[in-house]
Design a protein around this motif. Sequence first.
Motif, PDB file in Angstrom:
ATOM      1  N   PRO A  34       0.836  -1.220   0.000  1.00 36.16           N
ATOM      2  CA  PRO A  34       0.000   0.000   0.000  1.00 36.16           C
ATOM      3  C   PRO A  34       0.863   1.258   0.000  1.00 36.16           C
ATOM      4  CG  PRO A  34       0.126  -0.884   2.201  1.00 36.16           C
ATOM      5  CD  PRO A  34       0.868  -1.853   1.325  1.00 36.16           C
ATOM      6  N   ILE A  35       0.262   2.358  -0.379  1.00 42.25           N
ATOM      7  CA  ILE A  35       0.927   3.654  -0.265  1.00 42.25           C
ATOM      8  C   ILE A  35       0.949   4.054   1.205  1.00 42.25           C
ATOM      9  CG2 ILE A  35       0.753   6.106  -0.888  1.00 42.25           C
ATOM     10  CD1 ILE A  35      -0.760   5.168  -3.418  1.00 42.25           C
ATOM     11  N   THR A  36       2.094   4.530   1.651  1.00 45.85           N
ATOM     12  CA  THR A  36       2.199   4.957   3.051  1.00 45.85           C
ATOM     13  C   THR A  36       2.476   6.458   3.108  1.00 45.85           C
ATOM     14  OG1 THR A  36       4.565   4.441   3.105  1.00 45.85           O
ATOM     15  CG2 THR A  36       3.039   2.715   3.823  1.00 45.85           C
ATOM     16  N   ILE A  37       1.872   7.130   4.070  1.00 46.79           N
ATOM     17  CA  ILE A  37       2.102   8.555   4.312  1.00 46.79           C
ATOM     18  C   ILE A  37       2.509   8.714   5.768  1.00 46.79           C
ATOM     19  CG2 ILE A  37       1.063  10.848   4.366  1.00 46.79           C
ATOM     20  CD1 ILE A  37      -0.815   9.980   2.160  1.00 46.79           C
ATOM     21  N   LEU A  38       3.744   9.164   5.995  1.00 49.40           N
ATOM     22  CA  LEU A  38       4.307   9.317   7.340  1.00 49.40           C
ATOM     23  C   LEU A  38       4.235   7.997   8.112  1.00 49.40           C
ATOM     24  CD1 LEU A  38       2.830  12.823   8.304  1.00 49.40           C
ATOM     25  CD2 LEU A  38       5.108  12.300   7.376  1.00 49.40           C
ATOM     26  N   GLY A  39       4.522   6.921   7.389  1.00 47.34           N
ATOM     27  CA  GLY A  39       4.529   5.600   8.001  1.00 47.34           C
ATOM     28  C   GLY A  39       3.173   4.957   8.137  1.00 47.34           C
ATOM     29  N   HIS A  40       2.101   5.663   7.735  1.00 47.41           N
ATOM     30  CA  HIS A  40       0.746   5.124   7.867  1.00 47.41           C
ATOM     31  C   HIS A  40       0.275   4.574   6.524  1.00 47.41           C
ATOM     32  CE1 HIS A  40      -3.367   4.673   9.279  1.00 47.41           C
ATOM     33  NE2 HIS A  40      -3.782   5.340   8.204  1.00 47.41           N
ATOM     34  N   PRO A  41      -0.064   3.288   6.438  1.00 48.31           N
ATOM     35  CA  PRO A  41      -0.508   2.714   5.164  1.00 48.31           C
ATOM     36  C   PRO A  41      -1.934   3.140   4.813  1.00 48.31           C
ATOM     37  CG  PRO A  41      -0.605   1.054   6.882  1.00 48.31           C
ATOM     38  CD  PRO A  41       0.012   2.266   7.511  1.00 48.31           C
ATOM     39  N   ILE A  42      -2.150   3.436   3.550  1.00 45.35           N
ATOM     40  CA  ILE A  42      -3.489   3.781   3.040  1.00 45.35           C
ATOM     41  C   ILE A  42      -4.122   2.486   2.534  1.00 45.35           C
ATOM     42  CG2 ILE A  42      -4.805   5.198   1.429  1.00 45.35           C
ATOM     43  CD1 ILE A  42      -3.247   6.777   3.535  1.00 45.35           C
TER      44      ILE A  42
END
Length: 587
Positions: A142-150
């Motif tokens: 998945p795409i992650t933003i600031l370590g958080h997976p979308i």
Amino acid sequence: MPTRLLAGLGALLIVALPVLPGVPPFWLTLLTYAGLSAIVVTGLVVLTGVAGITSFGQAMFVGLSAYATALLTTQGGLSPWLSLPVALLLSAGAAWIVGAITLRLSGHYLPLGTIAWNISFFYVLGNTDALGRYDGLTGLPPITILGHPILGGGEALLLTWGFLGVCLWLTHRLLRSRTGRAIRALKGGVVAAESFGVDTARVKIVAFVYAALLAALSGWLYAHIQRAINPTPFGINAGIEYLLMAVIGGAGAIGGGVFGAVLVTVLKDQLQNVLPLVFGAQGNFEAIVFGILLVLMLQRAPDGLWPLIVRRSVAAPPARGPAAQPLASRPAASPGTMLLEAASLRKTFGGLVAVNDIGFTVAAGEVVALIGPNGAGKSTTFNLVTGVARLSAGAVRLAGRDVTGLPARRIARLGCARTFQHVKLVAGMSVIENVALGAHLRGSAGPVRGALGLDAAEEAALFAEADRQLARVGLSACRDLPAGGLALGQQRIVEIARALCLGPQLLLLDEPAAGLRHQEKQALGDLLRRLRQEGLGILLVEHDMDFVMGLADRLVVMNFGAKLCEGAPATVRRDPAVIEAYLGSAA
């Protein structure tokens, strides 16, 4: 309701949906897929709605990017974010190659070519072991933003529509830039665009690659939101569906692309639930409904539904801003300098000799009129001089330089501007934007600077020049009006202003007084006399003999493609051969 207000309300709704209580996850997912489609369709607005290039093959670029990022992340070990520029560059390169080959086609062959590319791509995916054949690839990260997976739901919705917002902003900036005006000029005809310096082949490639880049971005998002891919979403059916979204929403407007994508996505889902119950059997019955809807749209609302909602036909042109740095001017030629030398011009169409050994000259500070009965070959001679038509024999020199065989855009670059017998303005653009097209060669900003808004100073200078030329011809009051809504005589004057925006030394006017009232002809005559005093050389074709006799320094009379005589107006008026050609021997 203004377009910006609609866009703002839509954006507010999309942001609020994920946090509204009771919104089913299904609808969040459905709108996510609508956003993915809207990104692709935004590219189609540029390619099909604005540039007039019909493509059924956008699904191929979606799939190319999706498979590229899938391989890079699952087998190459890259993160999704690092795979994004690679996927975009790969898709852009493929689009450049496909476009360089396919955009040479015209008519119905062009869309058929895009269909062929997409079908070939689909079968390559389905028959390549390394790509999983028809089963595809799974296990994408998945795409992650600031370590958080979308992982889907509201987060995927916000990510997709956030990227869509960026794409809409870039597209809006691009279409209002120098490159965007060149893309829009394709709708006014390739001949006109080339004649004020637009490299139409390059501009078509730019539009094709830009649309492919947006499709590639959608493919990258799709791959990592879905986390598994197979060839089915990238077949020709998907390409047709993207084009359907653009047509139904309104391919001529950015908002129309988004509206069409949402409408078709939601409608398709609902029809898949309802139609099997109506018909009592399973099947893709929604295709029948969309086919009927498409036929009705083309008959009743060929511009799509979006213009019916916003009721706007032309984008608001740039307002007059603060004083801009003036454009660099071309040095004026000294009076008497030979600007144009046409020697033994000849043009044949099979066995028909349209122009037969015509020769004449035009000097700086001189007005030369090319006259003759209808069908004498005057406009063809214009086309030969300006590179629109290819010479069968003869030579053309501009300011001492041999330009025989050069294309129209190269001749325009040397300071030769023209108007047309049949007005060639871009009807969907404002008057000021049409005039600014004439200054295309006096700017340098490319598509990247335009899309990122880094061309503000240059744009201000181009539009300041366009405003100056409109004031020069007396049409400042029409600045912000749609060019297609002007009277024919006013459109001819707009063409003259556009030609002057090039900063020419030689000006060619094809029947400039046609359709003008008496006072407008007087004003045009005064303008041309001022231009002559400023050192311009002017060659004009005109049927109004009173207008010509009071303006021209020399007349060149043509009849049946050949030169009948040449001389001062008073001498030509008394020539028996001229009288017979115009009035007949009985007279």
